[in-house]
Design an enzyme around this catalytic site. Structure first.
Site, PDB file in Angstrom:
ATOM      1  N   LYS A  84       0.827  -1.211   0.000  1.00  0.00           N
ATOM      2  CA  LYS A  84       0.000   0.000   0.000  1.00  0.00           C
ATOM      3  C   LYS A  84       0.863   1.263   0.000  1.00  0.00           C
ATOM      4  O   LYS A  84       0.376   2.340  -0.343  1.00  0.00           O
ATOM      5  CB  LYS A  84      -0.946   0.021   1.200  1.00  0.00           C
ATOM      6  CG  LYS A  84      -0.311   0.230   2.559  1.00  0.00           C
ATOM      7  CD  LYS A  84      -1.360   0.180   3.653  1.00  0.00           C
ATOM      8  CE  LYS A  84      -0.777   0.377   5.038  1.00  0.00           C
ATOM      9  NZ  LYS A  84      -0.159   1.711   5.225  1.00  0.00           N
ATOM     10  N   ASP A  85       2.152   1.142   0.352  1.00  0.00           N
ATOM     11  CA  ASP A  85       3.053   2.297   0.352  1.00  0.00           C
ATOM     12  C   ASP A  85       3.729   2.515  -0.998  1.00  0.00           C
ATOM     13  O   ASP A  85       4.392   3.539  -1.202  1.00  0.00           O
ATOM     14  CB  ASP A  85       4.155   2.124   1.413  1.00  0.00           C
ATOM     15  CG  ASP A  85       3.617   2.156   2.826  1.00  0.00           C
ATOM     16  OD1 ASP A  85       2.576   2.805   3.047  1.00  0.00           O
ATOM     17  OD2 ASP A  85       4.237   1.531   3.714  1.00  0.00           O
ATOM     18  N   ARG A 129      -8.519   8.591   4.900  1.00  0.00           N
ATOM     19  CA  ARG A 129      -9.570   7.582   4.738  1.00  0.00           C
ATOM     20  C   ARG A 129     -10.137   7.175   6.087  1.00  0.00           C
ATOM     21  O   ARG A 129     -11.366   7.126   6.283  1.00  0.00           O
ATOM     22  CB  ARG A 129      -9.006   6.352   4.016  1.00  0.00           C
ATOM     23  CG  ARG A 129     -10.002   5.185   3.945  1.00  0.00           C
ATOM     24  CD  ARG A 129      -9.339   3.927   3.417  1.00  0.00           C
ATOM     25  NE  ARG A 129      -8.217   3.484   4.220  1.00  0.00           N
ATOM     26  CZ  ARG A 129      -8.332   2.779   5.350  1.00  0.00           C
ATOM     27  NH1 ARG A 129      -9.520   2.454   5.814  1.00  0.00           N
ATOM     28  NH2 ARG A 129      -7.259   2.413   6.015  1.00  0.00           N
ATOM     29  N   ARG A 130      -9.256   6.876   7.043  1.00  0.00           N
ATOM     30  CA  ARG A 130      -9.734   6.449   8.362  1.00  0.00           C
ATOM     31  C   ARG A 130     -10.478   7.574   9.078  1.00  0.00           C
ATOM     32  O   ARG A 130     -11.464   7.329   9.777  1.00  0.00           O
ATOM     33  CB  ARG A 130      -8.557   5.954   9.211  1.00  0.00           C
ATOM     34  CG  ARG A 130      -8.008   4.619   8.743  1.00  0.00           C
ATOM     35  CD  ARG A 130      -6.839   4.167   9.590  1.00  0.00           C
ATOM     36  NE  ARG A 130      -6.342   2.870   9.129  1.00  0.00           N
ATOM     37  CZ  ARG A 130      -5.064   2.523   9.137  1.00  0.00           C
ATOM     38  NH1 ARG A 130      -4.147   3.372   9.567  1.00  0.00           N
ATOM     39  NH2 ARG A 130      -4.688   1.335   8.719  1.00  0.00           N
ATOM     40  N   ARG A 147       1.800  10.082  14.418  1.00  0.00           N
ATOM     41  CA  ARG A 147       2.788   9.489  13.523  1.00  0.00           C
ATOM     42  C   ARG A 147       3.641   8.531  14.318  1.00  0.00           C
ATOM     43  O   ARG A 147       3.675   8.556  15.534  1.00  0.00           O
ATOM     44  CB  ARG A 147       3.696  10.592  12.926  1.00  0.00           C
ATOM     45  CG  ARG A 147       3.088  11.422  11.816  1.00  0.00           C
ATOM     46  CD  ARG A 147       3.128  10.732  10.464  1.00  0.00           C
ATOM     47  NE  ARG A 147       4.440  10.200  10.128  1.00  0.00           N
ATOM     48  CZ  ARG A 147       5.429  10.917   9.594  1.00  0.00           C
ATOM     49  NH1 ARG A 147       5.255  12.202   9.326  1.00  0.00           N
ATOM     50  NH2 ARG A 147       6.586  10.355   9.300  1.00  0.00           N
ATOM     51  N   ARG A 153       2.874   4.401  18.913  1.00  0.00           N
ATOM     52  CA  ARG A 153       1.513   4.930  18.820  1.00  0.00           C
ATOM     53  C   ARG A 153       0.650   4.399  19.961  1.00  0.00           C
ATOM     54  O   ARG A 153      -0.142   5.145  20.548  1.00  0.00           O
ATOM     55  CB  ARG A 153       0.888   4.555  17.476  1.00  0.00           C
ATOM     56  CG  ARG A 153       1.503   5.229  16.282  1.00  0.00           C
ATOM     57  CD  ARG A 153       0.603   5.085  15.074  1.00  0.00           C
ATOM     58  NE  ARG A 153       1.318   5.331  13.829  1.00  0.00           N
ATOM     59  CZ  ARG A 153       0.727   5.522  12.660  1.00  0.00           C
ATOM     60  NH1 ARG A 153      -0.584   5.489  12.577  1.00  0.00           N
ATOM     61  NH2 ARG A 153       1.428   5.730  11.560  1.00  0.00           N
ATOM     62  N   CYS A 242      -1.634   6.924  -1.105  1.00  0.00           N
ATOM     63  CA  CYS A 242      -1.897   6.329   0.204  1.00  0.00           C
ATOM     64  C   CYS A 242      -2.633   7.297   1.129  1.00  0.00           C
ATOM     65  O   CYS A 242      -3.252   6.868   2.097  1.00  0.00           O
ATOM     66  CB  CYS A 242      -0.581   5.949   0.879  1.00  0.00           C
ATOM     67  SG  CYS A 242       0.411   4.786  -0.047  1.00  0.00           S
TER      68      CYS A 242
END
Length: 325
Positions: A84-85, A129-130, A147, A153, A242
């Protein structure tokens, strides 16, 4: 003498874990080959203050470009990415040699469930998106930029007293942190980023590199490859990356390939969805068809709002990840 193959990736603990999983399979399949792991610092790893959306504005892969550069320079023989990156436009001189079987593609909520988040709760995430999907489901909560790698996190969530944190389930599971998941989100209701949970194994295209492609064929999964090719084709047609609010979910069901695409306004106010079924033999065509239907249903204005907003007007995900909370 055993030939040595140098495998490179970004240096996060998760990236090293993913490469380790891959090398375990390759060691078993090719015991006569020596496999070494090399780590490469990427833009996204070196700059922890600028938002990922701003870093990716140039079109380069925030977590991929330096790894690709090392591959093209001959410093490594194989590059392993979280797919996805990796930008949807191939870097000249490179090719995806293998796409291993997909891990969990779903998003996960840590700390609470959607139903138990209290009104006004802070939920850590910096992905447009999230953010859009979260506000669509719970417009009363407060997405909060964050980040860093997965364990930091989780520590930030606890230290700052946030109620929740949104992450990819695959990363949590690969790091042995499944116990931190309080809810796994249905991918048909909450479609993930295109190719989420999937590795992309990249080599050079030169004739002398064909040997590496042959070695890697043992880890390639055709069903996963078809699914993520459809998802990434959808992303490419919409000219997304992304860090735009595009979700996609494709699965092979018998002799068919089913693809769902979704674009969500970052404030959660609007959503555009489209779904079609096609042939696994032509995944890019299916991706383009679903992207075209999303366009017809009004997806482009939602994407343009994010792309053209001034810094002061952008949602929190576009600003500094270290902005005051």
């Amino acid at each position: 003498m055993a030939r040595t193959v140098r495998v490179g990736s970004r240096g996060s603990h998760l990236a090293k874990t993913m490469v380790g999983e891959l090398l375990d399979r390759l060691h078993t399949a090719h015991p006569d080959v020596s496999w070494t792991q090399r780590t490469i610092m990427t833009t996204g790893d070196m700059d922890r203050t600028t938002s990922l959306a701003e870093l990716s504005a140039s079109g380069a892969g925030v977590f991929a470009s330096q790894v690709e550069a090392a591959l093209l320079a001959g410093e490594i023989d194989v590059a392993v990415h979280s797919l996805k990156d990796l930008p949807t436009t191939p870097n000249p001189g490179t090719v995806l040699a293998a796409v291993p079987a997909r891990h969990d593609m779903r998003d996960a909520l840590c700390g609470a469930t959607l139903g138990t988040l209290p009104p006004g709760a802070r939920v850590g995430t910096s992905a447009p998106r999230r953010i859009g999907q979260l506000l669509r489901a719970r417009p009363d909560v407060r997405p909060t930029p964050i980040r860093g790698n997965v364990p930091p996190r989780l520590r930030q969530m606890r230290q700052k007293g946030w109620a929740g944190l949104l992450l990819a389930a695959a990363g949590l599971r690969r790091l042995g942190l499944s116990d931190q998941i309080t809810q796994v989100l249905d991918p048909w209701e909450w479609p993930p980023s295109p190719a989420q949970g999937t590795l992309g194994v990249q080599v050079r295209t030169g004739a002398e590199d064909a040997w590496f492609q042959e070695l890697l064929s043992v880890v390639h999964d055709p069903a996963t490859d078809a699914a993520v090719r459809a998802e990434r084709a959808l992303l490419a047609v919409l000219e997304g990356g992304c860090y735009v609010p595009i979700g996609a979910m494709a699965v092979v069901e018998g002799s068919s390939l089913r693809l769902l695409g979704q674009v969500t306004a970052v404030d959660g106010s609007r959503v555009v969805r489209a779904e079609k079924t096609g042939s696994p033999q032509h995944p890019e065509a299916l991706g383009a068809q679903v992207a075209d239907e999303l366009r017809e249903r009004g997806a482009i204005p939602l994407l343009e709002e994010l792309r053209t907003a001034s810094p002061s007007q952008r949602p929190l995900t576009q600003r500094s990840a270290q902005a005051p909370l």
